[in-house]
Scaffold this active site. Structure first.
Site, PDB file in Angstrom:
ATOM      1  N   LYS A  17     -19.129  -5.157   5.973  1.00  0.00           N
ATOM      2  CA  LYS A  17     -17.696  -6.002   5.876  1.00  0.00           C
ATOM      3  C   LYS A  17     -17.162  -6.144   7.171  1.00  0.00           C
ATOM      4  O   LYS A  17     -17.242  -4.920   8.079  1.00  0.00           O
ATOM      5  CB  LYS A  17     -16.759  -5.179   4.904  1.00  0.00           C
TER       6      LYS A  17
ATOM      7  N   HIS B 178       0.779  -1.146   0.138  1.00  0.00           N
ATOM      8  CA  HIS B 178       0.077   0.132   0.155  1.00  0.00           C
ATOM      9  C   HIS B 178       1.052   1.321  -0.046  1.00  0.00           C
ATOM     10  O   HIS B 178       0.551   2.247  -0.730  1.00  0.00           O
ATOM     11  CB  HIS B 178      -0.704   0.190   1.143  1.00  0.00           C
TER      12      HIS B 178
ATOM     13  N   SER C   9      -3.162  -7.481   2.606  1.00  0.00           N
ATOM     14  CA  SER C   9      -3.655  -7.526   3.878  1.00  0.00           C
ATOM     15  C   SER C   9      -4.038  -8.901   4.590  1.00  0.00           C
ATOM     16  O   SER C   9      -3.658  -9.321   5.510  1.00  0.00           O
ATOM     17  CB  SER C   9      -4.727  -6.440   4.051  1.00  0.00           C
TER      18      SER C   9
ATOM     19  N   ARG D  97      -1.940  -6.020  -8.428  1.00  0.00           N
ATOM     20  CA  ARG D  97      -1.076  -7.266  -8.257  1.00  0.00           C
ATOM     21  C   ARG D  97      -1.138  -7.953  -9.489  1.00  0.00           C
ATOM     22  O   ARG D  97       0.304  -8.731  -9.633  1.00  0.00           O
ATOM     23  CB  ARG D  97      -1.236  -7.750  -6.909  1.00  0.00           C
TER      24      ARG D  97
END
Length: 167
Positions: free
Chosen positions: A45, A21, A134, A96
């Site tokens: 979430k 990040h 994460s 990614r």
């Protein structure tokens, strides 16, 4: 070609903040004159850290990295509306892998439909961070693994206290 001051938004859950990040935020801060790191409020979430904790960690990390054109904020509602409210012209997203692109491309098209003046740019993650997420940090920490190579040092203790298993 005209050049003008541009505000860009780097949105993400940042639960927790990783070196990946920080890499994207840092590189974006060299391209745009103002970066808003935007943390969404999503009651559907489940997060390991509250919105306030994630903003606090992001503020510490960006300050420690000397990124003085970066501010951290919460987003309630649609990113397209938030961007309009903040005068942001660009959303910056890190990628990614191809699977990231599919989801992010869908989001970019949705944001463009909701806010036609908002552009999305994608920065490919640096090679040393391509594996980093994460979720991976949470998994390693949960099994008592060393996460010091995955998260910024200035928030390592905060993350470890919350995520590392007590064996």
């Amino acid at each position: 070609m005209s050049c003008h001051i541009t505000t860009a938004i780097c949105p993400g859950s940042f639960d927790p903040v990783t070196l990946g990040h920080l890499d994207i935020i840092s590189r974006a801060s060299k391209i745009f004159s103002r970066i808003i790191v935007a943390v969404p409020v999503n009651p559907d979430k489940r997060y390991s850290f509250t919105v306030e904790e994630r903003i606090d960690m992001l503020s510490k990390v960006t300050k420690a990295a000397g990124l003085f054109n970066v501010e951290c904020d919460r987003v309630e509602g649609l990113l397209a509306d938030y961007a309009r409210e903040k005068g942001a012209a660009v959303v910056v997203k890190g990628l990614r892998a191809l699977t990231d692109f599919e989801y992010e491309f869908q989001q970019a098209l949705t944001n463009k439909k909701l806010n036609p003046s908002l552009e999305t740019i994608f920065l490919s993650t640096s090679a040393e961070h391509m594996f980093l997420s994460s979720s991976m940090v949470k998994q390693v920490a949960g099994f008592g693994g060393d996460i010091s190579h995955f998260v910024p040092g200035c928030i390592l203790d905060t993350i470890s206290e919350r995520l590392c298993s007590r064996r």
